[in-house]
Every structure is written in structure tokens, then in C-alpha cells.
Design a protein around this motif. Structure first.
Motif, short mmCIF file in Angstrom:
data_model
loop_
_atom_site.label_atom_id
_atom_site.label_comp_id
_atom_site.label_asym_id
_atom_site.label_seq_id
_atom_site.Cartn_x
_atom_site.Cartn_y
_atom_site.Cartn_z
N ALA A 146 0.89 -1.04 0.00
CA ALA A 146 0.06 -0.01 0.02
C ALA A 146 0.87 1.22 -0.09
CB ALA A 146 -0.97 -0.09 1.31
N ALA A 147 2.23 1.20 0.87
CA ALA A 147 2.87 2.33 0.83
C ALA A 147 3.67 2.44 -0.55
CB ALA A 147 4.05 2.17 2.00
N ALA A 148 3.90 1.44 -1.11
CA ALA A 148 4.63 1.72 -2.43
C ALA A 148 3.68 2.28 -3.54
CB ALA A 148 5.30 0.40 -2.74
N ASP A 149 2.42 1.74 -3.32
CA ASP A 149 1.48 2.14 -4.33
C ASP A 149 1.19 3.50 -4.30
OD1 ASP A 149 -0.47 2.02 -6.38
OD2 ASP A 149 -2.15 1.12 -4.88
N ALA A 150 0.98 4.03 -2.89
CA ALA A 150 0.57 5.42 -2.49
C ALA A 150 1.66 6.36 -3.12
CB ALA A 150 0.63 5.38 -0.96
N ILE A 151 3.08 6.11 -3.26
CA ILE A 151 3.78 6.93 -3.69
C ILE A 151 4.41 6.82 -5.12
CG2 ILE A 151 4.90 7.90 -1.57
CD1 ILE A 151 7.19 5.63 -2.02
N GLY A 152 3.75 5.54 -5.95
CA GLY A 152 3.98 5.39 -7.20
C GLY A 152 5.41 4.83 -7.20
N ALA A 153 6.02 3.90 -6.11
CA ALA A 153 7.26 3.40 -6.44
C ALA A 153 7.48 2.86 -7.71
CB ALA A 153 7.72 2.80 -5.15
N SER A 154 8.83 2.90 -8.34
CA SER A 154 8.88 2.43 -9.63
C SER A 154 9.47 1.09 -9.37
CB SER A 154 10.13 3.22 -10.31
OG SER A 154 10.74 2.40 -11.24
N THR A 155 8.98 0.00 -10.11
CA THR A 155 9.23 -1.43 -10.24
C THR A 155 10.25 -1.63 -11.15
OG1 THR A 155 7.46 -1.90 -11.59
CG2 THR A 155 7.15 -2.17 -9.16
N THR A 156 10.80 -0.61 -11.85
CA THR A 156 11.92 -0.80 -13.23
C THR A 156 13.05 -1.71 -12.23
OG1 THR A 156 11.16 1.04 -14.11
CG2 THR A 156 13.19 0.23 -14.53
N VAL A 157 13.72 -2.54 -12.84
CA VAL A 157 14.87 -3.27 -12.31
C VAL A 157 15.87 -2.34 -11.61
CG1 VAL A 157 16.61 -4.99 -12.65
CG2 VAL A 157 14.57 -5.41 -13.67
N GLY A 158 16.48 -2.25 -10.56
CA GLY A 158 17.37 -1.31 -9.89
C GLY A 158 16.72 -0.21 -9.47
N SER A 159 15.58 0.31 -9.58
CA SER A 159 14.95 1.49 -9.32
C SER A 159 15.10 1.48 -7.67
CB SER A 159 13.56 1.89 -9.85
OG SER A 159 13.68 2.37 -10.82
N THR A 160 15.24 2.31 -7.00
CA THR A 160 15.48 2.31 -5.50
C THR A 160 14.38 3.39 -4.87
OG1 THR A 160 17.06 3.63 -5.08
CG2 THR A 160 17.41 1.08 -5.04
N THR A 161 13.56 3.17 -3.77
CA THR A 161 12.66 4.20 -3.29
C THR A 161 12.88 3.75 -1.58
OG1 THR A 161 11.23 3.94 -5.18
CG2 THR A 161 10.64 5.17 -3.14
N ARG A 162 13.31 4.92 -0.85
CA ARG A 162 13.37 4.71 0.57
C ARG A 162 12.33 5.15 1.32
NH1 ARG A 162 17.71 7.08 4.17
NH2 ARG A 162 17.36 6.17 6.23
N ILE A 163 11.68 4.56 2.30
CA ILE A 163 10.45 5.14 2.64
C ILE A 163 10.56 4.64 4.23
CG2 ILE A 163 8.81 4.80 0.87
CD1 ILE A 163 7.88 2.16 2.27
N PRO A 164 9.87 5.31 5.09
CA PRO A 164 9.77 4.94 6.51
C PRO A 164 9.28 3.78 6.73
CG PRO A 164 8.75 7.15 6.24
CD PRO A 164 8.95 6.41 4.86
N ALA A 165 9.74 3.15 7.72
CA ALA A 165 9.28 1.66 8.11
C ALA A 165 7.73 1.51 8.29
CB ALA A 165 9.81 1.09 9.13
N VAL A 166 6.89 0.49 8.04
CA VAL A 166 5.64 0.59 8.39
C VAL A 166 5.72 -0.68 9.44
CG1 VAL A 166 4.63 0.98 6.30
CG2 VAL A 166 5.03 -1.56 6.70
#
Ligand code: BES
Ligand code: MN
Ligand code: ZN
Length: 502
Positions: free
Chosen positions: A60-80
Motif C-alpha cells: 500500500a505504501a509503495a502504491d501510494a507514492i508510485g514507487a518504480s518497479t523498474t529493475v534497480g530503481s530504489t525508493t526509501r520510505i519510513p518503516a511500516v
């Protein structure tokens, strides 16, 4: 961090790799995200060891910020809730179906490791059943290029540890990955060391020191030993520099009766072109012209550290190609080691001259196989681009090397040695010339020149890494900017394949 004086003594800056079998509390947790079939809605979260509720919250968190699923893309978020750490690095795995290849996992783990740098301990939950790929990618990706500085570096990554979460005990696989990543890191650091600090003498000393610690047999030929031995190619290329050439021999001894594989790597510590001088624009990149030598030194040390049961004999010519009053010139006729005479056309085609001497010397050990590797021709990049090594040689071995290179993710591709180009190497005044009178197939004619020096019956592969040895773009996946360490892992795969089959 190394000081200007100590940069050559520096050990690769790589995170510590550990194998863990439970999701231990860490500073940051790495989880994979993949596109769903519908390619809309929440991504698929691929995390070993986290419970279902945590996985859904992460999706849900990844979806909310539209985190990229492209190989090797990284997105850092606070822990849930439920994550054993204070933040999460989401790393793209592409699409999960078909299953991620080893190379996808290595790239994703490498990018994640880079994103975790400086953050302390990281728990890596990708693909718990494939610790080899995950640990190797993470180790390679955590590498930080050394900087020449006298200042204290507070951004010390020594405390970084990557904990690879696996099913069952993967201590051995993770330790092996760490050893490979260190040796690739060694090749990268050598390539990145600037040419005022890394020159034939200092390169040879450093290679000898590292090899001695790894338990190898070491022999260094200095300029007078090269003159006594008749190494006309190495001496000519090195003659323009105030810093004389070297030939380094490093041997890892396998058991009695085991095969001998020869490795030869081009060690031009700086290539100005010599009297046939290069244009100024871009010349600074010619500090990487010892990428083949760096890879060979790292590979023979790796063979020793992994205790491969075969003999690996590295022969590494080192020279600086400079223009000066003592430099060799176009028109010179050289007598190479072994007696072949060569008419010099262009002093910028220096690599093949030092390699020819080294190949003849390497063949005196009667190897069953010989691999040479070099940042040899601009034509390699014209033909194959910046990331695909050109592999030439005797047909079967060439194909085997290229195939193994692709398996490890280094991308080698087989290329021919067309008979029609051979005439261009005929000379009126010597046995051979080293450059054809036209520019067609420049990578291939360089390979044909080298083939003249390989002893009969030796299975041979020549790997041109002019582009792949050095990444002048940004970091991506497990590839840093600067020296790449290619083709260390190709050569390791070939050595292990030969050891397994004999
Ligand atoms: N070191 C260069 C090849 C090279 C060029 C490597 C660019 C990496 C990036 C090599 O010594 C060289 O100068 N080759 C010449 C050969 C030519 C004079 C026949 C080349 O490729 O232009
Ligand atoms: Mn050159
Ligand atoms: Zn060169």
C-alpha cells in the motif's frame, strides 16, 4: 579513506556481507517490488521473512507514492508496522513472471546496496533461495570508489553491513560472494587510481605485494631484465616514459597434473598515443588503459583465495605510452620477444605490442588455454557499444568464454577473425606490421595480430574491453562509475569451468 600517499595500499571499500536466517532488527530493510500482470494497483512485494500484514502495508505504501518497479530503481520510505528496521528500501525487480534471472537479482541487490550505503546495517530480504546472486550483487553494488584525499572522511562506510536473509545456512555462498566482490573491487580501485600514482613501477610493486599476501609465486622483470630477455614490444612502448616498463608474473599453483591456464592483461598505465599522439579531448580517460591488467591481477588473486584446483599463470606487461625524445616512432622495426619483427605504423596501437611479448612468454608455460584481455581498440565500442566485450580467438574456446561471460552478466559476444583482414598485416620491411592500412574491422585486425603470437595448440580467447572496463556514465545496478572490474567474473567463470571439466 586513503591519503594521497596511501591510495595504492587501499583495500576496496565494500560493505561487510553476512548470512542470516531470521529477520534480525537492522537499520534498514530491503524489499523487492515487482509489477503485477495488470500493471496497475499496488505492486507485488517480494520480501522473505516478513508477515502478510507487513507485506500488504508495504504494498500500500509503495502504491501510494508510485514507487518504480523498474529493475534497480530504489525508493526509501519510513518503516511500516512489522518491519524490523526504521526505514525500508524498495527495489524494483521488474516483472516477477517469468522469475527474475540471476542478473536481475544481482542488479537489484546492487542498486539496493548503493541506496543503503552509510545507513548502517541493512537486512536484504530479496530471493532467500538464491543467496549467490543476491549477495554478489549486493557486494558489488556496495563498492565505493576511493578518493585521493588527505582529509578525514566522515562518511565512513566501514560500519555498513549487508545481512543477506536466506532459507537455510548460506554462510559459504555469502563468503564466496564477498571474496569475489573484493577482488572485483581491487580491479576497480586499480583502474581508478590516477596515472601519476599508478605507473609501471608502482603498479608492479602493488601487484607483487597483493599477490605475495595471497600466496602466489611472484616475479617482476624490470627494464634491465626486459632488455636482457629481448622484450622488444614492451621496451619500445615504454621507451618514451621516464617511468620504465615492467613485466609481472603471478602464478597460482594447482595440484600435480592439473591444467595450466595463462592470463595476459594489457597494462598501459597511461596512453597518450605516443608520437602518434591522441587528441586532447577525452585523453584523461586513458588512465583506464590498464583495465585488462587490473582484471588479470585481481583474477589470479581470486583464484588463489577461492583455492581453485588448477594452475593460473598471469603475465602482465606494464608500460606508459608517452611521446618524448626517447619514444619509439612510426617506422621503427621492433624485434619482439621470441624474435618476430614488427614494423610500427602508429605508436597509438601500443597495446598489441606489449601483449604480443607477454603472450609469447605466457605460452612458454605450455598452457592448455590462454585468455588475454585489453582495452585494446576504439573499434570495439564502434562494433559493440560500451558494455559488450568482443571475444575473439580459437572457435570453441571463444564461444565458451563469450557464453560464460553472458552467464555472469558481463555480456561478452563472439566475434570472428576474418582471413581477408590478415593481408593488411603484411609488411615490406618486417615479418608483420601491427595496423592494417585501412580502418575496417579494427577490433578484429588487432585480434588477428595477436593470433600470430599464440603458440600452436593453445586454446585462446582475446577479450577486448575498451568500453566495458570503464563506466563513464552514472552508477547503475551493481556497476559503479569508473572502473567496472570487467572481465574478472568472466575469467573466474572460465577458470572454474575448466577446473570442473578436467
Ligand atoms: N587504448 C586505446 C583503445 C581505447 C580507446 C580504449 C578508447 C578505450 C577507449 C588503444 O591503445 C588505441 O589507441 N587504439 C587505437 C588503435 C589504432 C591506432 C589502430 C584505436 O582504437 O584508435
Ligand atoms: Mn593507444
Ligand atoms: Zn591503449
Amino acid at each position: 579513506m586513503p591519503t594521497a600517499q596511501s591510495i595504492l595500499a587501499h583495500t576496496p571499500d565494500i560493505a561487510t556481507l553476512e548470512a542470516v536466517t531470521s529477520p534480525v532488527e537492522s537499520d534498514v530493510v530491503v524489499v523487492g517490488i515487482a509489477a503485477t500482470d495488470a500493471d496497475e494497483g499496488a505492486p507485488l512485494v517480494i520480501a522473505h521473512g516478513l508477515d502478510e500484514a507487513t507485506v500488504s502495508a508495504l504494498a500500500a505504501a509503495a502504491d501510494a507514492i508510485g514507487a518504480s518497479t523498474t529493475v534497480g530503481s530504489t525508493t526509501r520510505i519510513p518503516a511500516v508496522e512489522g518491519v524490523p528496521g526504521s526505514s525500508v528500501v524498495l527495489v524494483g525487480l521488474g516483472s516477477p513472471d517469468p522469475e527474475a534471472t540471476d542478473e536481475t537479482l544481482r542488479r537489484a541487490a546492487g542498486a539496493a546496496a548503493r541506496a543503503c550505503r552509510g545507513l548502517g546495517t541493512a537486512l536484504v530480504t530479496l530471493a532467500a533461495d538464491r543467496p549467490d546472486a543476491v549477495a554478489l550483487g549486493a557486494g558489488l553494488g556496495s563498492f565505493r570508489p576511493a578518493k585521493v584525499t588527505e582529509k578525514d572522511d566522515d562518511e565512513n562506510s566501514d560500519a555498513d553491513a549487508l545481512r543477506i536473509l536466506t532459507e537455510g545456512d548460506a554462510t559459504g555462498a555469502v563468503a564466496r560472494a564477498a571474496t569475489i566482490a573484493e577482488c572485483v573491487g581491487l580491479a576497480r580501485d586499480l583502474v581508478n587510481t590516477p596515472p601519476n600514482l599508478l605507473f609501471p613501477g608502482s603498479f608492479a610493486d602493488r601487484a607483487a605485494e597483493l599477490a605475495t599476501s595471497a600466496g602466489l609465486e611472484v616475479e617482476v622483470l624490470d627494464e634491465s631484465a626486459l632488455a636482457d630477455g629481448g622484450y622488444g614490444g614492451i621496451l619500445a612502448v615504454g621507451s618514451g616514459s621516464s617511468r620504465p616498463p615492467r613485466l609481472v608474473r603471478l602464478v597460482h599453483r594447482g595440484g600435480e597434473g592439473r591444467p595450466t591456464v595463462a592470463l595476459v592483461g594489457k597494462g598501459v598505465t597511461f596512453d597518450t598515443g605516443g608520437i602518434s599522439i591522441k587528441p586532447a579531448a577525452g585523453m584523461e580517460q586513458m588512465t583506464m588503459d590498464m583495465g585488462g591488467a587490473a582484471a588479470v591481477v585481481a583474477t589470479v588473486i581470486l583464484a588463489a583465495r577461492l583455492e581453485l584446483d588448477l594452475t593460473v599463470a598471469a603475465t602482465v606487461p606494464m608500460a606508459e605510452n608517452m611521446p618524448s625524445a626517447t619514444a619509439y616512432r612510426p617506422g621503427d622495426v621492433l624485434t619482439m620477444y621470441g624474435g618476430t619483427t614488427v614494423e610500427v605504423q602508429n605508436t597509438d596501437a601500443e597495446g598489441r605490442l606489449i601483449l604480443a611479448d607477454a603472450i609469447v612468454r605466457a605460452c612458454e608455460d605450455s598452457p592448455s588455454h590462454l585468455i588475454d584481455t585489453a582495452t585494446l581498440t576504439g573499434a570495439q565500442m564502434v562494433a559493440l557499444g560500451k558494455k559488450t566485450p568482443g571475444v575473439m580467438g580459437t572457435d570453441d574456446f571463444r564461444d565458451r568464454v563469450a557464453e560464460l561471460s553472458r552467464t555472469v552478466g558481463e555480456g561478452g559476444w563472439p566475434m570472428p577473425l576474418p582471413e581477408e583482414l590478415r593481408d593488411g598485416l603484411d609488411s615490406e620491411v618486417a615479418d608483420l606490421t601491427h595496423v592494417t592500412p585501412h580502418r575496417w574491422g579494427g577490433m578484429l585486425s588487432a585480434g588477428l595480430f595477436l593470433s600470430e603470437f599464440v603458440a600452436e595448440g593453445v586454446e585462446w580467447a582475446h577479450v577486448d574491453v575498451a568500453g566495458p572496463a570503464y563506466n563513464d556514465g552514472g552508477p547503475e545496478g551493481y556497476l559503479p562509475r569508473g572502473g567496472s572490474g570487467v572481465p574478472v567474473r568472466t575469467m573466474l567463470a572460465v577458470l572454474e569451468d575448466i577446473a570442473a571439466q578436467s
